[in-house]
Design a protein around this motif. Structure first.
Motif, PDB file in Angstrom:
ATOM      1  N   ALA A 173     -20.845  20.525  31.490  1.00  0.00           N
ATOM      2  CA  ALA A 173     -20.965  20.218  30.064  1.00  0.00           C
ATOM      3  C   ALA A 173     -20.362  18.850  29.745  1.00  0.00           C
ATOM      4  O   ALA A 173     -20.910  18.095  28.934  1.00  0.00           O
ATOM      5  N   GLN A 174     -19.229  18.513  30.358  1.00  0.00           N
ATOM      6  CA  GLN A 174     -18.612  17.222  30.075  1.00  0.00           C
ATOM      7  C   GLN A 174     -19.489  16.073  30.567  1.00  0.00           C
ATOM      8  O   GLN A 174     -19.576  15.020  29.913  1.00  0.00           O
ATOM      9  N   ALA A 175     -20.128  16.240  31.710  1.00  0.00           N
ATOM     10  CA  ALA A 175     -21.021  15.187  32.194  1.00  0.00           C
ATOM     11  C   ALA A 175     -22.218  15.019  31.264  1.00  0.00           C
ATOM     12  O   ALA A 175     -22.645  13.890  30.990  1.00  0.00           O
ATOM     13  N   ARG A 176     -22.748  16.110  30.761  1.00  0.00           N
ATOM     14  CA  ARG A 176     -23.868  16.002  29.817  1.00  0.00           C
ATOM     15  C   ARG A 176     -23.444  15.229  28.571  1.00  0.00           C
ATOM     16  O   ARG A 176     -24.181  14.375  28.076  1.00  0.00           O
ATOM     17  N   GLU A 177     -22.240  15.523  28.071  1.00  0.00           N
ATOM     18  CA  GLU A 177     -21.735  14.789  26.912  1.00  0.00           C
ATOM     19  C   GLU A 177     -21.496  13.324  27.267  1.00  0.00           C
ATOM     20  O   GLU A 177     -21.860  12.416  26.507  1.00  0.00           O
ATOM     21  N   GLY A 178     -20.881  13.067  28.424  1.00  0.00           N
ATOM     22  CA  GLY A 178     -20.586  11.696  28.820  1.00  0.00           C
ATOM     23  C   GLY A 178     -21.834  10.861  28.995  1.00  0.00           C
ATOM     24  O   GLY A 178     -21.901   9.706  28.545  1.00  0.00           O
ATOM     25  N   MET A 179     -22.838  11.412  29.656  1.00  0.00           N
ATOM     26  CA  MET A 179     -24.073  10.665  29.884  1.00  0.00           C
ATOM     27  C   MET A 179     -24.861  10.469  28.588  1.00  0.00           C
ATOM     28  O   MET A 179     -25.439   9.418  28.359  1.00  0.00           O
ATOM     29  N   THR A 180     -24.856  11.492  27.727  1.00  0.00           N
ATOM     30  CA  THR A 180     -25.528  11.361  26.436  1.00  0.00           C
ATOM     31  C   THR A 180     -24.857  10.279  25.596  1.00  0.00           C
ATOM     32  O   THR A 180     -25.524   9.436  24.980  1.00  0.00           O
ATOM     33  N   ALA A 181     -23.527  10.288  25.585  1.00  0.00           N
ATOM     34  CA  ALA A 181     -22.782   9.282  24.824  1.00  0.00           C
ATOM     35  C   ALA A 181     -23.087   7.876  25.347  1.00  0.00           C
ATOM     36  O   ALA A 181     -23.264   6.933  24.572  1.00  0.00           O
ATOM     37  N   PHE A 182     -23.159   7.748  26.657  1.00  0.00           N
ATOM     38  CA  PHE A 182     -23.465   6.445  27.249  1.00  0.00           C
ATOM     39  C   PHE A 182     -24.843   5.960  26.817  1.00  0.00           C
ATOM     40  O   PHE A 182     -25.010   4.806  26.408  1.00  0.00           O
ATOM     41  N   LEU A 183     -25.832   6.827  26.902  1.00  0.00           N
ATOM     42  CA  LEU A 183     -27.190   6.443  26.550  1.00  0.00           C
ATOM     43  C   LEU A 183     -27.324   6.166  25.050  1.00  0.00           C
ATOM     44  O   LEU A 183     -28.149   5.348  24.633  1.00  0.00           O
ATOM     45  N   GLU A 184     -26.494   6.835  24.239  1.00  0.00           N
ATOM     46  CA  GLU A 184     -26.520   6.626  22.792  1.00  0.00           C
ATOM     47  C   GLU A 184     -25.571   5.516  22.344  1.00  0.00           C
ATOM     48  O   GLU A 184     -25.432   5.263  21.146  1.00  0.00           O
ATOM     49  N   ARG A 185     -24.888   4.901  23.322  1.00  0.00           N
ATOM     50  CA  ARG A 185     -23.965   3.798  23.041  1.00  0.00           C
ATOM     51  C   ARG A 185     -22.874   4.198  22.041  1.00  0.00           C
ATOM     52  O   ARG A 185     -22.601   3.488  21.062  1.00  0.00           O
ATOM     53  N   ARG A 186     -22.250   5.330  22.309  1.00  0.00           N
ATOM     54  CA  ARG A 186     -21.136   5.792  21.475  1.00  0.00           C
ATOM     55  C   ARG A 186     -20.032   6.313  22.379  1.00  0.00           C
ATOM     56  O   ARG A 186     -20.212   6.494  23.594  1.00  0.00           O
ATOM     57  N   ASP A 187     -18.841   6.527  21.808  1.00  0.00           N
ATOM     58  CA  ASP A 187     -17.761   7.139  22.558  1.00  0.00           C
ATOM     59  C   ASP A 187     -18.052   8.605  22.821  1.00  0.00           C
ATOM     60  O   ASP A 187     -18.639   9.293  21.972  1.00  0.00           O
ATOM     61  N   ALA A 188     -17.634   9.064  23.998  1.00  0.00           N
ATOM     62  CA  ALA A 188     -17.740  10.494  24.292  1.00  0.00           C
ATOM     63  C   ALA A 188     -16.764  11.274  23.413  1.00  0.00           C
ATOM     64  O   ALA A 188     -15.797  10.732  22.881  1.00  0.00           O
ATOM     65  N   ALA A 189     -17.015  12.571  23.274  1.00  0.00           N
ATOM     66  CA  ALA A 189     -16.232  13.408  22.367  1.00  0.00           C
ATOM     67  C   ALA A 189     -14.750  13.428  22.721  1.00  0.00           C
ATOM     68  O   ALA A 189     -13.908  13.652  21.849  1.00  0.00           O
ATOM     69  N   TRP A 190     -14.426  13.209  24.002  1.00  0.00           N
ATOM     70  CA  TRP A 190     -13.013  13.324  24.418  1.00  0.00           C
ATOM     71  C   TRP A 190     -12.185  12.053  24.206  1.00  0.00           C
ATOM     72  O   TRP A 190     -10.997  12.040  24.401  1.00  0.00           O
ATOM     73  N   VAL A 191     -12.838  10.968  23.812  1.00  0.00           N
ATOM     74  CA  VAL A 191     -12.117   9.708  23.663  1.00  0.00           C
ATOM     75  C   VAL A 191     -11.132   9.810  22.507  1.00  0.00           C
ATOM     76  O   VAL A 191     -11.487  10.205  21.390  1.00  0.00           O
ATOM     77  N   LEU A 192      -9.876   9.453  22.752  1.00  0.00           N
ATOM     78  CA  LEU A 192      -8.810   9.554  21.742  1.00  0.00           C
ATOM     79  C   LEU A 192      -8.597   8.223  21.030  1.00  0.00           C
ATOM     80  O   LEU A 192      -8.839   7.172  21.598  1.00  0.00           O
TER      81      LEU A 192
END
Length: 244
Positions: A225-244
């Protein structure tokens, strides 16, 4: 249409990663085409060495997130570079990220322009440099590698030399490679093959010991699940959900 260019000059085969629109990302097709090109060079008795280079401003951006290669195919490709009878020389004038660093570390000699930049970006995508560690870890300084793998920071060519990823770096990479290629042209085919086998023996020992476990780890992380979020965030040019 192949994603690898191939030219030959005085015993040197130059293979170019030729997918600049994807920043030469490691897609299933590019990995397959590179494997076939390396095999063709290996069969050619007139080849003293292979130069692995690129078109565009990026040597390799890592795995193609839209069409990632099978981890086993990437393992096979890295091992093919290590076991190719002729030396493989990386020529880098652009940027190298993630899986591209595994290609770099598999090469026998690696030279880059001082304009090149490098980064192990896997942790920022919810992944780990699992498969590429097969070639990277035996070549590099452990303490420096820990910093770069854990933080995903970008670093320059001078640091890549210090780390052990590069043999050398210069403003003009072709100038620094000229004596290297001259030396390879002056070397006997059997002498080169025997010397390469001697130098890669320890790398292959750990490679073959750990390949299956690291391939499984890579596959498991890519489906998380974290990789799906990380890769989606990368492709959408945004920070991943875990970024503080």
């Amino acid at each position: 249409m192949t994603l690898i260019g191939r030219t030959h000059s005085r015993g040197i085969d130059t293979l170019s990663l030729d997918s600049p629109d994807t920043r030469n990302a490691l897609s299933a097709a590019l990995v397959d085409d590179l494997a076939h090109a390396l095999a063709a060079s290996g069969r050619d008795t007139g080849v003293r060495a292979v130069v692995l280079t690129h078109t565009g401003t990026t040597f390799c951006a890592g795995a193609d997130l839209r069409d990632p290669p099978d981890p086993e195919a990437l393992v096979t490709l890295l091992r093919q570079i290590l076991t190719l009878r002729t030396p493989v020389v990386a020529r880098v004038t652009g940027h190298v990220r993630a899986g591209g660093l595994g290609l770099l570390a598999a090469c026998d000699i690696a030279a880059a322009s001082t304009r090149a930049t490098f980064a192990f970006t896997e942790v920022r995508l919810g992944l780990a440099p699992a498969v590429i560690s097969l070639t990277v870890r035996p070549r590099t300084d452990p303490r420096a590698l820990a910093r770069h793998c854990l933080t995903g920071e970008r670093f320059d060519a001078a640091e890549a030399v210090r780390l052990g990823l590069l043999t050398t770096a210069a403003d003009d990479v072709d100038t620094v490679l000229a004596p290297v290629l001259d030396g390879l042209r002056r070397s006997s085919p059997d002498g080169l093959a025997a010397t390469k086998a001697l130098l890669t023996a320890k790398v292959l020992e750990t490679f073959d010991r750990d390949a299956a476990d690291l391939t499984a780890l890579s596959a498991r992380l890519f489906s998380s699940a974290q990789a799906r979020e990380g890769m989606t965030a990368f492709l959408e040019r945004r920070d991943a959900a875990w970024v503080l």
